[in-house]
Design an enzyme around this catalytic site. Structure first.
Site, PDB file in Angstrom:
ATOM      1  NE  ARG A  12       3.586   6.681   3.903  1.00 33.67           N
ATOM      2  CZ  ARG A  12       2.369   6.164   4.631  1.00 33.67           C
ATOM      3  NH1 ARG A  12       1.087   6.316   4.130  1.00 33.67           N
ATOM      4  NH2 ARG A  12       2.546   5.417   5.598  1.00 33.67           N
TER       5      ARG A  12
ATOM      6  CG  ASP B 193       8.465   4.892  11.733  1.00 34.80           C
ATOM      7  OD1 ASP B 193       7.884   3.762  11.602  1.00 34.80           O
ATOM      8  OD2 ASP B 193       8.377   5.089  12.875  1.00 34.80           O
TER       9      ASP B 193
ATOM     10  CG  ASN C 194      -1.903  -1.139   1.053  1.00 32.47           C
ATOM     11  OD1 ASN C 194      -2.589  -1.236   0.185  1.00 32.47           O
ATOM     12  ND2 ASN C 194      -2.134  -1.827   2.230  1.00 32.47           N
TER      13      ASN C 194
END
Length: 191
Positions: free
Chosen positions: A177, A68, A11
């Protein structure tokens, strides 16, 4: 340019590839023959991104980047934070994690939260960090079937749908992200 993305999360890889220019070929850990679990033993999101990137560069010799991500909930003093993936245990089950989060938030009126992604890039012997943060809130039940992780319980500020109700393109355009990757892309384009 070829860059290793220190992940086997299909993903995440799909999201990243949508955001990077076609001139940058992304290789996964599987593509370079890295099948071991890379230690994520730091006590910060930044620290884990650096650990993963350094592991690939040191052990496989590739320029790479690693990310992360953590969900930080104000009413829970920043939990689950660096432990987001294994909040409910080592099985790393998203539904278990969301159930624990919702249970821990029962009766709390402040449901503000933020997703934070840190990307560590190792390129030509130098390391650069990029950070993306999206603020929002945790709703009381899971809604939506897109996305992954905590997406069904997170609504970004200014939106009335969860990340799991947005298309991958919509989410990538506003997500933590997506914001960190945009900084990464801008940096790589300047190189």
């Amino acid at each position: 340019m070829k860059l290793v993305f220190a992940s086997n999360n299909k993903n995440k890889i799909k999201e990243i590839q949508l955001l990077l220019p076609k001139a940058i070929e992304v290789l996964s850990l599987e593509d370079i023959g890295c099948f071991e679990d890379i230690p994520e033993t730091a006590d910060t999101i930044e620290g884990n991104a650096v650990l993963k990137a350094d592991y690939v560069t040191k052990n496989y010799g590739y320029d790479c980047f690693a990310d992360d991500t953590g969900l930080e909930v104000k009413a829970l003093n920043g939990e689950p934070g660096v432990y987001s993936a294994r909040y409910a245990g080592e099985r790393r089950d998203s539904n278990d994690n969301m159930d624990k989060l919702l249970s821990n938030l029962e009766g709390k009126s402040d449901r503000t939260a933020q997703f934070k992604t840190v990307i560590a890039l190792n390129l030509n012997g130098k390391q650069t960090l990029f950070t993306g943060i999206i603020k929002g809130r945790i709703i009381t039940q899971k809604i939506g079937s897109n996305g992954f992780g905590y997406d069904p319980v997170f609504v970004a500020d200014g939106y009335n749908r969860t990340f799991a109700e947005l298309s991958i393109e919509e989410k990538s355009g506003i997500s933590h992200r997506g914001l960190a990757v945009k900084q990464l892309v801008d940096f790589l384009v300047e190189k």
